[in-house]
Design a protein around this motif. Structure first.
Motif, PDB file in Angstrom:
ATOM      1  N   ASN A 134      69.207  56.398  43.451  1.00 11.34           N
ATOM      2  CA  ASN A 134      69.178  55.119  43.256  1.00 11.34           C
ATOM      3  C   ASN A 134      68.628  54.317  42.239  1.00 11.34           C
ATOM      4  N   HIS A 135      67.327  55.039  41.782  1.00 13.62           N
ATOM      5  CA  HIS A 135      66.560  54.484  40.648  1.00 13.62           C
ATOM      6  C   HIS A 135      67.489  54.651  39.316  1.00 13.62           C
ATOM      7  N   GLN A 136      67.933  55.810  39.134  1.00 10.49           N
ATOM      8  CA  GLN A 136      68.864  56.194  37.967  1.00 10.49           C
ATOM      9  C   GLN A 136      70.062  55.230  38.033  1.00 10.49           C
ATOM     10  N   TYR A 137      70.801  54.955  39.028  1.00 11.67           N
ATOM     11  CA  TYR A 137      71.637  54.271  38.856  1.00 11.67           C
ATOM     12  C   TYR A 137      71.407  52.764  38.617  1.00 11.67           C
ATOM     13  N   THR A 138      70.253  52.252  39.189  1.00  6.75           N
ATOM     14  CA  THR A 138      69.871  51.031  39.052  1.00  6.75           C
ATOM     15  C   THR A 138      69.582  50.650  37.419  1.00  6.75           C
ATOM     16  N   GLN A 139      69.039  51.675  37.085  1.00  8.20           N
ATOM     17  CA  GLN A 139      68.534  51.608  35.480  1.00  8.20           C
ATOM     18  C   GLN A 139      69.755  51.440  34.623  1.00  8.20           C
ATOM     19  N   GLU A 140      70.838  52.288  34.976  1.00  3.44           N
ATOM     20  CA  GLU A 140      71.983  52.433  34.288  1.00  3.44           C
ATOM     21  C   GLU A 140      72.754  51.067  34.226  1.00  3.44           C
ATOM     22  N   VAL A 141      72.824  50.571  35.501  1.00  4.70           N
ATOM     23  CA  VAL A 141      73.655  49.362  35.698  1.00  4.70           C
ATOM     24  C   VAL A 141      72.891  48.193  34.855  1.00  4.70           C
ATOM     25  N   LEU A 142      71.503  47.988  34.887  1.00 12.59           N
ATOM     26  CA  LEU A 142      70.772  47.194  34.290  1.00 12.59           C
ATOM     27  C   LEU A 142      71.236  47.170  32.829  1.00 12.59           C
ATOM     28  N   GLN A 143      71.041  48.616  32.254  1.00 12.02           N
ATOM     29  CA  GLN A 143      71.237  48.760  30.638  1.00 12.02           C
ATOM     30  C   GLN A 143      72.766  48.387  30.335  1.00 12.02           C
ATOM     31  N   ALA A 144      73.549  48.650  31.319  1.00  9.80           N
ATOM     32  CA  ALA A 144      75.109  48.243  31.123  1.00  9.80           C
ATOM     33  C   ALA A 144      75.290  46.861  31.120  1.00  9.80           C
ATOM     34  N   GLU A 145      74.534  46.029  31.724  1.00 11.33           N
ATOM     35  CA  GLU A 145      74.699  44.768  32.146  1.00 11.33           C
ATOM     36  C   GLU A 145      73.916  43.958  30.827  1.00 11.33           C
ATOM     37  N   ARG A 146      72.809  44.606  30.392  1.00 13.39           N
ATOM     38  CA  ARG A 146      72.473  43.908  29.026  1.00 13.39           C
ATOM     39  C   ARG A 146      73.201  44.298  27.749  1.00 13.39           C
ATOM     40  N   LEU A 147      73.896  45.179  27.737  1.00 11.61           N
ATOM     41  CA  LEU A 147      74.793  45.637  26.609  1.00 11.61           C
ATOM     42  C   LEU A 147      76.114  44.669  26.866  1.00 11.61           C
ATOM     43  N   THR A 148      76.585  44.301  27.990  1.00 11.23           N
ATOM     44  CA  THR A 148      77.687  43.399  28.380  1.00 11.23           C
ATOM     45  C   THR A 148      77.127  42.129  27.694  1.00 11.23           C
ATOM     46  N   LEU A 149      76.075  41.579  28.326  1.00 11.05           N
ATOM     47  CA  LEU A 149      75.522  40.189  27.803  1.00 11.05           C
ATOM     48  C   LEU A 149      75.315  40.171  26.455  1.00 11.05           C
ATOM     49  N   VAL A 150      74.804  41.083  25.639  1.00  9.39           N
ATOM     50  CA  VAL A 150      74.712  41.231  24.282  1.00  9.39           C
ATOM     51  C   VAL A 150      76.419  41.030  23.625  1.00  9.39           C
ATOM     52  N   GLY A 151      77.041  41.609  24.091  1.00 10.55           N
ATOM     53  CA  GLY A 151      78.425  41.621  23.626  1.00 10.55           C
ATOM     54  C   GLY A 151      79.165  40.267  23.617  1.00 10.55           C
ATOM     55  N   ARG A 152      78.823  39.730  24.904  1.00 10.79           N
ATOM     56  CA  ARG A 152      79.486  38.347  25.198  1.00 10.79           C
ATOM     57  C   ARG A 152      78.863  37.364  24.491  1.00 10.79           C
ATOM     58  N   PHE A 153      77.509  37.326  24.172  1.00 11.53           N
ATOM     59  CA  PHE A 153      76.698  36.453  23.586  1.00 11.53           C
ATOM     60  C   PHE A 153      77.187  36.351  21.961  1.00 11.53           C
ATOM     61  N   ALA A 154      77.332  37.802  21.443  1.00 10.14           N
ATOM     62  CA  ALA A 154      77.908  37.978  20.127  1.00 10.14           C
ATOM     63  C   ALA A 154      79.325  37.551  19.949  1.00 10.14           C
ATOM     64  N   ARG A 155      80.151  37.517  20.835  1.00  2.00           N
ATOM     65  CA  ARG A 155      81.575  36.968  20.878  1.00  2.00           C
ATOM     66  C   ARG A 155      81.401  35.506  20.774  1.00  2.00           C
ATOM     67  N   SER A 156      80.616  34.974  21.524  1.00  2.00           N
ATOM     68  CA  SER A 156      80.316  33.615  21.774  1.00  2.00           C
ATOM     69  C   SER A 156      79.929  32.959  20.367  1.00  2.00           C
ATOM     70  N   ILE A 157      79.017  33.640  19.645  1.00  2.00           N
ATOM     71  CA  ILE A 157      78.578  32.986  18.251  1.00  2.00           C
ATOM     72  C   ILE A 157      79.575  32.861  17.315  1.00  2.00           C
ATOM     73  N   VAL A 158      80.422  34.195  17.270  1.00  2.00           N
ATOM     74  CA  VAL A 158      81.500  34.602  16.298  1.00  2.00           C
ATOM     75  C   VAL A 158      82.477  33.374  16.560  1.00  2.00           C
ATOM     76  N   HIS A 159      82.907  33.055  17.725  1.00  2.00           N
ATOM     77  CA  HIS A 159      83.860  32.060  18.216  1.00  2.00           C
ATOM     78  C   HIS A 159      83.532  30.654  17.992  1.00  2.00           C
ATOM     79  N   ASP A 160      82.279  30.264  18.041  1.00  2.00           N
ATOM     80  CA  ASP A 160      81.484  29.005  17.861  1.00  2.00           C
ATOM     81  C   ASP A 160      81.295  28.741  16.324  1.00  2.00           C
ATOM     82  N   PHE A 161      81.249  29.789  15.430  1.00  2.00           N
ATOM     83  CA  PHE A 161      80.903  29.679  14.027  1.00  2.00           C
ATOM     84  C   PHE A 161      82.120  29.586  13.063  1.00  2.00           C
TER      85      PHE A 161
END
Length: 377
Positions: A134-161
Motif C-alpha cells: 500500500n505504501h509503495q502504491y501510494t507513493q507511485e500514485v502520488l508521483q504519477a499525479e505530480r507528473l500529470t499535473l506538471v504536464g497539464r500545467f505545461a500545456r496550459s502555458i503553451v496554449h495561453d502563450f
C-alpha cells in the motif's frame, strides 16, 4: 541455505510444531528464468525460498510486465492462495537457480488448524506485506499525479502563450518588410510592446495562482469604457486571423471604476480566446453591458455550441476541461481569482440555441486597495 526454523514465516514456530511442517514440505528446484506459477494458475499452495532469488510480477495492460517484488532466502510467496482459494494474481519466476519448500494448501491448512501461533504468524506477515505494498502504491500514485499535473500545467502555458507570441511574430515580420512605412513600424512596435507586457502579466498571474496565497491587490481609478474599447481594438486583428469577429451590442458604461487594467485585460483575453477555440470554423463574439447603482455587468457571448453539461459545474476549477483540443481550464480559474480580487463575481451559462455566455460583475464603489480574495457577504 535456509531451514524452516530460520525462515521469516516459521521462525517463531514452537519446536514441537516443526516436525509436521518438515514432513509436509516438498523440496523443489527451478532453473533461472523458469516460471514457478503464473497468473490464472490454480492457487495450490505456499512456497518458502531455501536458496536463490524469486521475482514476482504481473501484466499491466496487454503486453507490459511489471515487477512487484524480488524475494530471497527465507522469504515466502503464494500465501494468497492459502487464504482465498482463488487463482494466482501474479507470476512467480526464478531469477536465479533456486530451491524452495512447497506446502500444499490442504496440508498447510491442516497444520494451521492445530497451531494457533503459526496462524497468527502467517496473518502478521501477510499484514506487513500489504502495508508495504500500500505504501509503495501510494507513493507511485502520488508521483504519477505530480507528473500529470506538471504536464497539464505545461500545456496550459503553451496554449495561453501561443496567441501573444503569434501576434509578436506577425508584427515583427511586418516591421521588417522592405515596404513597411514608418507608421507601420511604429504600430508593429506598439503591438509587440503590448504583447510582451501581456506575456509578463500572464506569467505573474500563473505564479500568483500556483502560490495559492492571498495577495495585496492595488486598484486605481480608470474609465471602463476606454478600457474595454482599447481591449477590443487590440484583440480584433488577433481573432480575425481565426475568422472570428467581435462586436459591441451596446456601448460600455462611461464610468470610472477602481480596477487593475492589466490584470482585468487577462479576463477578456482568456474568455474571448476560449470562444475562438470553441468556434474552429469561425464565428462571432458579442459583448453587452448592464449598469446598476451597485455594479457593472459585462456579458461575453459566442456563437459556438455552448457549454457542455458535463463541465458546467466545474467550469472554474483548476484544470477542468471538456472536449477542447488545446488548453486545460487553468485560464478560467485565474479569471475567477482576478474578478474576485476586484470584489466582483464571475459566472457562465448556456441557453438552448445559443453559445456560451460568460458574465462578470464589477462593483461601482470599492476601496482603492484591499487584500485579495472573494467579496465578503
Amino acid at each position: 541455505m535456509v531451514s524452516l526454523k530460520t525462515s521469516k514465516l516459521f521462525g517463531g514456530t514452537l519446536a514441537d510444531e516443526l516436525p509436521p511442517l518438515e514432513q509436509s514440505a516438498r523440496l523443489q528446484t527451478y532453473k533461472a528464468g523458469r516460471n514457478i506459477f503464473q497468473e490464472g494458475d490454480p492457487g495450490d499452495g505456499l512456497y518458502v525460498i531455501v536458496d536463490g532469488k524469486v521475482q514476482i510480477s504481473c501484466l499491466v495492460g496487454q503486453d507490459q510486465r511489471r515487477v512487484l517484488s524480488r524475494l530471497g532466502p527465507g522469504d515466502f510467496f503464494g500465501e494468497m492462495a492459502v487464504l482465498d482459494e482463488l487463482p494466482r494474481s501474479a507470476t512467480a519466476s526464478a531469477e536465479t537457480d533456486i530451491q524452495v519448500y512447497f506446502f500444499l494448501r490442504e496440508d498447510l491448512l491442516n497444520i494451521l488448524a492445530h497451531s494457533p501461533s503459526l496462524a497468527v504468524s502467517l496473518v502478521k506477515e501477510f499484514s506487513r506485506r500489504m502495508r508495504e505494498f500500500n505504501h509503495q502504491y501510494t507513493q507511485e500514485v502520488l508521483q504519477a499525479e505530480r507528473l500529470t499535473l506538471v504536464g497539464r500545467f505545461a500545456r496550459s502555458i503553451v496554449h495561453d502563450f501561443k496567441n501573444p507570441l503569434n501576434v509578436i511574430g506577425i508584427s515583427a515580420e511586418m516591421a521588417a518588410m522592405d515596404s513597411a512605412t514608418p507608421e507601420m513600424r511604429r504600430e508593429s512596435k506598439d503591438r509587440i510592446r503590448k504583447q510582451i507586457e501581456r506575456l509578463s502579466e500572464m506569467i505573474n498571474e500563473l505564479l500568483e495562482f500556483t502560490r495559492g496565497a492571498t495577495s495585496t491587490v492595488v486598484l486605481a481609478k480608470a474609465s471602463y469604457a476606454d478600457f474595454v474599447k482599447q481591449i477590443i481594438e487590440d484583440l480584433r486583428p488577433e481573432i480575425a486571423a481565426k475568422s472570428v469577429t467581435v462586436e459591441l451590442e451596446n456601448e460600455p458604461p462611461s464610468l470610472v471604476l477602481l480596477m487593475n487594467p492589466t490584470r482585468l485585460a487577462h479576463v477578456f483575453y482568456n474568455i474571448i480566446n476560449n470562444a475562438c477555440d470553441a468556434m474552429p470554423q469561425g464565428g462571432k463574439v458579442k459583448l453587452r453591458f448592464k449598469e446598476t447603482d451597485r455594479e457593472v455587468v459585462t456579458e461575453i457571448e459566442d456563437t459556438g455550441k455552448g457549454i457542455a453539461p458535463e463541465i458546467a459545474p466545474r467550469l472554474f476549477e483548476a484544470f477542468a476541461t471538456y472536449g477542447k483540443a488545446q488548453g486545460t481550464g487553468l485560464g478560467l480559474s485565474i479569471c475567477k481569482k482576478i474578478i474576485e480580487d476586484h470584489r466582483g463575481r464571475i459566472g457562465a451559462r448556456s441557453e438552448p440555441g445559443r453559445g456560451a455566455i460568460f458574465f462578470f460583475e464589477l462593483p461601482v464603489r470599492v476601496q482603492e486597495s484591499r487584500k485579495g480574495g472573494p467579496p465578503s457577504s
